[in-house]
Scaffold this motif. Sequence first.
Motif, PDB file in Angstrom:
ATOM      1  N   MET A   1      44.175  18.035  41.303  1.00 47.90           N
ATOM      2  CA  MET A   1      42.932  18.681  40.900  1.00 47.90           C
ATOM      3  C   MET A   1      42.786  20.050  41.553  1.00 47.90           C
ATOM      4  SD  MET A   1      40.301  15.423  41.053  1.00 47.90           S
ATOM      5  CE  MET A   1      38.913  16.295  40.356  1.00 47.90           C
ATOM      6  N   TYR A   2      43.174  20.130  42.825  1.00 55.81           N
ATOM      7  CA  TYR A   2      43.052  21.392  43.554  1.00 55.81           C
ATOM      8  C   TYR A   2      44.019  22.434  43.005  1.00 55.81           C
ATOM      9  CZ  TYR A   2      42.462  24.533  47.556  1.00 55.81           C
ATOM     10  OH  TYR A   2      42.193  25.621  48.353  1.00 55.81           O
ATOM     11  N   ASP A   3      45.209  21.991  42.661  1.00 55.22           N
ATOM     12  CA  ASP A   3      46.202  22.903  42.084  1.00 55.22           C
ATOM     13  C   ASP A   3      45.685  23.490  40.776  1.00 55.22           C
ATOM     14  OD1 ASP A   3      49.171  23.869  42.053  1.00 55.22           O
ATOM     15  OD2 ASP A   3      48.872  22.999  40.067  1.00 55.22           O
ATOM     16  N   TYR A   4      45.047  22.647  39.965  1.00 57.36           N
ATOM     17  CA  TYR A   4      44.506  23.128  38.689  1.00 57.36           C
ATOM     18  C   TYR A   4      43.340  24.081  38.927  1.00 57.36           C
ATOM     19  CZ  TYR A   4      43.064  23.143  33.841  1.00 57.36           C
ATOM     20  OH  TYR A   4      42.745  23.555  32.568  1.00 57.36           O
ATOM     21  N   PHE A   5      42.519  23.774  39.906  1.00 53.37           N
ATOM     22  CA  PHE A   5      41.397  24.611  40.303  1.00 53.37           C
ATOM     23  C   PHE A   5      41.879  26.016  40.686  1.00 53.37           C
ATOM     24  CE2 PHE A   5      39.004  26.134  44.069  1.00 53.37           C
ATOM     25  CZ  PHE A   5      37.703  26.209  43.573  1.00 53.37           C
ATOM     26  N   LEU A   6      42.896  26.078  41.537  1.00 51.93           N
ATOM     27  CA  LEU A   6      43.436  27.365  41.979  1.00 51.93           C
ATOM     28  C   LEU A   6      44.113  28.112  40.834  1.00 51.93           C
ATOM     29  CD1 LEU A   6      45.011  26.392  45.441  1.00 51.93           C
ATOM     30  CD2 LEU A   6      42.829  27.529  45.013  1.00 51.93           C
ATOM     31  N   THR A   7      44.784  27.375  39.961  1.00 51.71           N
ATOM     32  CA  THR A   7      45.447  28.005  38.819  1.00 51.71           C
ATOM     33  C   THR A   7      44.436  28.686  37.911  1.00 51.71           C
ATOM     34  OG1 THR A   7      47.245  26.376  38.858  1.00 51.71           O
ATOM     35  CG2 THR A   7      46.920  27.591  36.816  1.00 51.71           C
ATOM     36  N   GLY A   8      43.306  28.012  37.668  1.00 47.36           N
ATOM     37  CA  GLY A   8      42.269  28.581  36.811  1.00 47.36           C
ATOM     38  C   GLY A   8      41.684  29.852  37.388  1.00 47.36           C
ATOM     39  N   ILE A   9      41.378  29.840  38.674  1.00 42.37           N
ATOM     40  CA  ILE A   9      40.820  31.023  39.330  1.00 42.37           C
ATOM     41  C   ILE A   9      41.858  32.144  39.360  1.00 42.37           C
ATOM     42  CG2 ILE A   9      39.915  31.943  41.506  1.00 42.37           C
ATOM     43  CD1 ILE A   9      38.744  29.170  42.038  1.00 42.37           C
ATOM     44  N   SER A  10      43.111  31.786  39.596  1.00 41.19           N
ATOM     45  CA  SER A  10      44.189  32.773  39.629  1.00 41.19           C
ATOM     46  C   SER A  10      44.278  33.541  38.313  1.00 41.19           C
ATOM     47  CB  SER A  10      45.519  32.070  39.919  1.00 41.19           C
ATOM     48  OG  SER A  10      46.597  32.979  39.843  1.00 41.19           O
ATOM     49  N   LYS A  11      44.189  32.825  37.207  1.00 35.85           N
ATOM     50  CA  LYS A  11      44.263  33.463  35.891  1.00 35.85           C
ATOM     51  C   LYS A  11      43.045  34.350  35.636  1.00 35.85           C
ATOM     52  CE  LYS A  11      47.089  29.915  33.603  1.00 35.85           C
ATOM     53  NZ  LYS A  11      47.101  28.882  32.533  1.00 35.85           N
ATOM     54  N   SER A  12      41.875  33.882  36.028  1.00 33.56           N
ATOM     55  CA  SER A  12      40.642  34.623  35.763  1.00 33.56           C
ATOM     56  C   SER A  12      40.511  35.869  36.628  1.00 33.56           C
ATOM     57  CB  SER A  12      39.422  33.723  35.994  1.00 33.56           C
ATOM     58  OG  SER A  12      39.414  32.637  35.103  1.00 33.56           O
ATOM     59  N   ARG A  13      40.901  35.760  37.887  1.00 33.66           N
ATOM     60  CA  ARG A  13      40.681  36.853  38.831  1.00 33.66           C
ATOM     61  C   ARG A  13      41.919  37.711  39.087  1.00 33.66           C
ATOM     62  NH1 ARG A  13      35.889  38.505  39.266  1.00 33.66           N
ATOM     63  NH2 ARG A  13      36.508  39.489  41.233  1.00 33.66           N
ATOM     64  N   GLY A  14      43.053  37.285  38.553  1.00 31.96           N
ATOM     65  CA  GLY A  14      44.269  38.078  38.756  1.00 31.96           C
ATOM     66  C   GLY A  14      44.759  38.055  40.191  1.00 31.96           C
ATOM     67  N   ILE A  15      44.563  36.916  40.868  1.00 28.40           N
ATOM     68  CA  ILE A  15      45.007  36.743  42.250  1.00 28.40           C
ATOM     69  C   ILE A  15      46.035  35.619  42.256  1.00 28.40           C
ATOM     70  CG2 ILE A  15      44.277  36.271  44.624  1.00 28.40           C
ATOM     71  CD1 ILE A  15      41.418  36.976  43.752  1.00 28.40           C
ATOM     72  N   SER A  16      47.118  35.797  42.963  1.00 30.90           N
ATOM     73  CA  SER A  16      48.152  34.763  42.971  1.00 30.90           C
ATOM     74  C   SER A  16      47.606  33.463  43.546  1.00 30.90           C
ATOM     75  CB  SER A  16      49.368  35.217  43.780  1.00 30.90           C
ATOM     76  OG  SER A  16      49.094  35.190  45.166  1.00 30.90           O
ATOM     77  N   LYS A  17      48.135  32.357  43.034  1.00 27.23           N
ATOM     78  CA  LYS A  17      47.694  31.044  43.496  1.00 27.23           C
ATOM     79  C   LYS A  17      48.018  30.841  44.978  1.00 27.23           C
ATOM     80  CE  LYS A  17      49.679  27.365  41.786  1.00 27.23           C
ATOM     81  NZ  LYS A  17      50.074  26.296  40.843  1.00 27.23           N
ATOM     82  N   ASP A  18      49.158  31.337  45.401  1.00 24.62           N
ATOM     83  CA  ASP A  18      49.537  31.218  46.816  1.00 24.62           C
ATOM     84  C   ASP A  18      48.539  31.944  47.718  1.00 24.62           C
ATOM     85  OD1 ASP A  18      51.735  29.702  46.215  1.00 24.62           O
ATOM     86  OD2 ASP A  18      53.151  31.373  46.244  1.00 24.62           O
ATOM     87  N   SER A  19      48.075  33.105  47.261  1.00 22.09           N
ATOM     88  CA  SER A  19      47.101  33.860  48.054  1.00 22.09           C
ATOM     89  C   SER A  19      45.787  33.099  48.157  1.00 22.09           C
ATOM     90  CB  SER A  19      46.857  35.231  47.426  1.00 22.09           C
ATOM     91  OG  SER A  19      48.020  36.036  47.484  1.00 22.09           O
ATOM     92  N   LEU A  20      45.360  32.529  47.042  1.00 25.03           N
ATOM     93  CA  LEU A  20      44.113  31.762  47.035  1.00 25.03           C
ATOM     94  C   LEU A  20      44.216  30.556  47.974  1.00 25.03           C
ATOM     95  CD1 LEU A  20      43.337  31.807  43.205  1.00 25.03           C
ATOM     96  CD2 LEU A  20      42.030  32.968  44.983  1.00 25.03           C
ATOM     97  N   PHE A  21      45.348  29.881  47.908  1.00 29.28           N
ATOM     98  CA  PHE A  21      45.557  28.736  48.801  1.00 29.28           C
ATOM     99  C   PHE A  21      45.481  29.182  50.261  1.00 29.28           C
ATOM    100  CE2 PHE A  21      48.222  26.012  51.425  1.00 29.28           C
ATOM    101  CZ  PHE A  21      47.756  24.747  51.088  1.00 29.28           C
TER     102      PHE A  21
END
Length: 591
Positions: free
Chosen positions: A217-237
């Motif tokens: 669930m968390y991976d999907y959460f980060l993926t969605g924000i990554s696409k919307s905000r243009g920030i890499s998922k690794d950075s968000l994590f």
Amino acid sequence: MKQFFKFVLATVVGIIIASVIPLIFIAFIIAAASSDKAVDVSPNSVLHIKFDYPITERTPNNPLANLGFLGLDGEKSLGLNDILASIKKAKTDGNIKGIFLDESYMMSGQATTEEIRNALIDFKRSKKFVVAYSEIYTQGFYYLASVADKVYINPKGIFEFRGFSSNITFLKGALDKLGIEAQVIKVGTYKSAVEPYILTKMSDANRLQVNSYLGSMYDYFLTGISKSRGISKDSLFNYANTGRIQQPEDALKYKLVDGLKYKDEILSDLKQRTGIADSKDIASVDLDEYRKSAAPAPSNPDEVTSNNRIAIVYASGEISGGEGDDNSIGSENISKAIRKLRLDTKVKGIVLRVNSPGGSSLASDVIWREVMLTKKVKPIIVSMGDVAASGGYYIACAADSIIAEPNTITGSIGIFAILPNMQKLFNDKLGITFDGVKTGKYADLGDASRPLSPEERAILQNSVNRGYDDFTKAVANGRGKTQQYINSIGQGRVWTGTQALKIGLVDRLGNINDAIQSAAKKAGVKDYKIVAYPEQKSFLNKFGEGLSAQIKARFVKAELGENYRYYQQIKGVTQMMRTPQMRMPYEVVIK
């Protein structure tokens, strides 16, 4: 004597007046509150959306919901059906120039939030704006708001971005102090619904599954924000894992928001976007008002005369016998609705919308039977909401196709029973003893005043084993798998929609609209109307039935606040001690 009769007559008249006037007043209030008159939307308006209320599957049929009248449940609540319909209508409404997502606390599951988020993404295809603002961003609301064109936060606000957690309340210590033993009979290594009553911490198997599905669930959460905000998922994590976001300035620095603004600055921005002079008020319409003119429409508005129907059967809440209501699944009510639709020649296909953690195994089987019979006559497609687990999955497994959101919680294929042994409480704590006679060895099986004998435990274990065998067999037949395979992915284990797709428990990922289109396609119809079942009771019918219960529930909620959910968990123990249960281990709460 005349004076006596005058007194009696005056008393009777007084009682009649005292009874009638309040009823007239209530009727007037209901009529005013339940008005479905479409709201007039001014040109250059903003659709104001603020989720500070529970989001249910369907908007409750309670015209006094916002009034808190006569002790009734005054909590505002909108259904996902009306929210999605309103956003869809606003997309093509020439008077709506954009959407303002105001500070919200998402009182909904992840899948519900996902459906609303996708509706906003679709809305943006109209080239209309979406602006989000909040003083406090919970992770749930930020996930929704991250799709906005601009995301703003109050300069002194709070921005929560720290990852997901799942906590379980263990009651064994309290039960030990009370002298109560929870006698557990279960099948399923991961069937952890019983753990709070027999353990003081998570089992290794349970910890493994929670890590797995929460991580998904968390991976999907980060993926969605990554696409919307243009920030890499690794950075968000990394931002969340290192506690990088402490202040609003941090959220701005790392591009999670677009600016720090006060409310008045946001209002000025909205005026500029809609061409309104600074000296005038913004033309806005609240979602609750706007939805009155945005009822779910047929898929083909030009074909409103069509006799074809696609029916949505809403199955939301815990599963039990009886009628149920908007927030619970009664096997009698749901099975009757499915049976009626199966026999209705105008209904060409059915969507079973499941949002349930499960419940009574017997009640679940009653509904499963109707789904299986319907499948032989016409298409029945399952759309999974926030959770469709255990009994919630059982009632779904016989359908033609199962569609889930990526962050739906499902699976939990297992069964258990709990019987209390209260001997120590009665004997040692209260000084109460029992004695009696019986005509058979097992006449008092399940008596809470004593422990189960080995023979009695064997009888109950055999019953639970048989229930699990029936469960896995039903899933295997419905999913076209071997029972051995279903047992290997069963054992009470919980999965997300994404994981369930990989192991064959669901057929595809999507939302309720995808399920409607799938049912229509399988039925071979292109023009159709959408109808919803079970039929909601009128407010007046529910008035007398639920008045005392609602007063009690509201009082307890007021006293316990956020701890109300723990009260519900404890209350649920008594229900689980009646019949074998197909129930998900616990409630998943992500703030």
